[in-house]
Design a protein around this motif. Structure first.
Motif, mmCIF file in Angstrom:
data_model
loop_
_atom_site.group_PDB
_atom_site.id
_atom_site.type_symbol
_atom_site.label_atom_id
_atom_site.label_comp_id
_atom_site.label_asym_id
_atom_site.label_seq_id
_atom_site.Cartn_x
_atom_site.Cartn_y
_atom_site.Cartn_z
ATOM 1 N N THR A 116 57.701 1.443 17.685
ATOM 2 C CA THR A 116 58.706 0.853 18.578
ATOM 3 C C THR A 116 59.757 0.049 17.827
ATOM 4 O O THR A 116 60.859 -0.138 18.324
ATOM 5 C CB THR A 116 58.054 -0.089 19.611
ATOM 6 N N ASP A 126 57.509 -3.690 28.572
ATOM 7 C CA ASP A 126 56.194 -3.222 29.021
ATOM 8 C C ASP A 126 56.088 -1.708 28.871
ATOM 9 O O ASP A 126 55.014 -1.174 28.559
ATOM 10 C CB ASP A 126 55.951 -3.623 30.470
ATOM 11 N N ASP A 162 57.520 0.039 26.494
ATOM 12 C CA ASP A 162 57.264 0.265 25.065
ATOM 13 C C ASP A 162 55.782 0.092 24.758
ATOM 14 O O ASP A 162 55.181 0.904 24.046
ATOM 15 C CB ASP A 162 58.060 -0.721 24.205
ATOM 16 N N TRP A 163 55.201 -0.986 25.266
ATOM 17 C CA TRP A 163 53.778 -1.258 25.034
ATOM 18 C C TRP A 163 52.927 -0.152 25.633
ATOM 19 O O TRP A 163 51.954 0.302 25.014
ATOM 20 C CB TRP A 163 53.398 -2.610 25.637
ATOM 21 N N ALA A 172 53.172 3.039 23.483
ATOM 22 C CA ALA A 172 52.435 2.880 22.231
ATOM 23 C C ALA A 172 50.931 2.956 22.473
ATOM 24 O O ALA A 172 50.190 3.590 21.709
ATOM 25 C CB ALA A 172 52.800 1.555 21.566
ATOM 26 N N TRP A 173 50.485 2.320 23.531
ATOM 27 C CA TRP A 173 49.049 2.326 23.845
ATOM 28 C C TRP A 173 48.574 3.732 24.194
ATOM 29 O O TRP A 173 47.530 4.195 23.723
ATOM 30 C CB TRP A 173 48.779 1.363 25.004
ATOM 31 N N PRO A 191 53.864 -3.788 18.896
ATOM 32 C CA PRO A 191 53.042 -2.780 19.566
ATOM 33 C C PRO A 191 52.366 -1.818 18.590
ATOM 34 O O PRO A 191 51.210 -1.428 18.794
ATOM 35 C CB PRO A 191 54.042 -2.051 20.469
ATOM 36 N N TYR A 192 53.063 -1.435 17.542
ATOM 37 C CA TYR A 192 52.488 -0.518 16.555
ATOM 38 C C TYR A 192 51.302 -1.177 15.864
ATOM 39 O O TYR A 192 50.233 -0.568 15.703
ATOM 40 C CB TYR A 192 53.560 -0.123 15.540
ATOM 41 N N THR A 222 48.293 -1.534 18.412
ATOM 42 C CA THR A 222 47.655 -0.286 18.806
ATOM 43 C C THR A 222 46.995 0.424 17.627
ATOM 44 O O THR A 222 45.962 1.083 17.796
ATOM 45 C CB THR A 222 48.657 0.657 19.486
#
Length: 263
Positions: free
Chosen positions: A92, A100, A102-103, A106-107, A150-151, A154
């Motif tokens: 991201t 949210d 983006d999160w 990524a998840w 986020p990266y 995760t």
């Protein structure tokens, strides 16, 4: 694991590490290599380049029903799946400003996709008493991706999941490896550098950027030895030890590097 006569599935296979794995698995004598990617045209191009042992498939790794369908189709075509490479991933390049959405993306790509593929492929492997799961987790999963919250989060989760699977299923014949490269010459890194993203610049400044084929070499060696952590950049092991032994000093060093690159 020796790749001779094995059936392998690779997600995120249209380029970068995934494409390099497909080429190398075929060169090692794999019976079949399924190249799966959201980019259907890219997957077909890679499969055509690999040769007759390769088969292309379009796949959204965040859609569990598609993952199950791919596994079922591969098992019908070839009778089994010996190696499943959950390789697709997204970055991201955002911190707390990540949305949210983006999160969530990524998840879903970096973690839940590994859950989906394992749920789908594990029953067949357990029935045969053997199988191999290769999860691409990134060095960010044992260190930190500066500039990308986020990266980092995760990929840490992805390593944790892979370790849980290794502990839970090894005695039932299932082998698990977490592939954790640092800088690799992929479109993801190139795009990050072109955009001036901090994380990409930290990677470029921190040492060698490997070609995807070099990562594939490391994977072949790691699979042969059935190592849990496959580290194409050996220095990552040293970084992880330093981080564990002196977390405050490790963080201070990263802050210093960050200030130098992003004053």
């Amino acid at each position: 694991m020796n790749l001779t006569d094995r059936v392998a599935v690779i997600t995120g296979g249209a380029g970068g590490i995934g494409a390099a794995l497909a080429r190398r698995f075929a060169a090692e004598g794999a019976a079949a290599v399924v190249v799966a990617d959201l980019d259907a045209a890219g997957a077909r191009a890679v499969a055509e380049g690999v040769g007759p042992v390769a088969h292309a498939a379009q796949l959204d790794v965040t859609a569990e029903e598609q993952v199950r369908a791919l596994v079922a189709d591969t098992e019908r075509r070839y009778g089994r799946i010996d190696l499943f490479c959950a390789n697709a991933g997204v970055a991201t390049e955002a911190g707390l400003d990540a949305t949210d959405a983006d999160w969530d993306r990524a998840w879903r790509v970096n973690v839940l996709a590994h859950v989906h593929s394992t749920r789908a492929v594990l029953p067949g492997m357990l029935a045969r008493g053997q199988g191999y799961l290769l999860h691409t987790c990134s060095a960010a999963g044992v260190l930190t991706a500066v500039g990308d919250a986020p990266y980092t989060a995760t990929k840490h989760a992805a390593v944790g999941l892979a370790e849980w699977l290794a502990i839970t299923y090894r005695d039932q014949g299932i082998r698990v490896s977490a592939l954790c490269p640092q800088g690799v010459d992929t479109p993801m890194l190139a795009e990050g550098l072109a955009a001036g993203h901090l994380g990409a610049r930290v990677i470029a400044a921190s040492g060698a950027v490997l070609h995807p084929d070099q990562v594939a070499d490391a994977v072949i060696a790691g699979l042969a030895e059935e190592r849990f952590l496959i580290l194409p950049h050996p220095e990552v092991a040293n970084y992880a030890r330093r981080r564990a032994e002196d977390p405050d000093g490790w963080q201070a060093g990263l802050r210093k590097l960050t200030r130098r690159l992003n004053p």
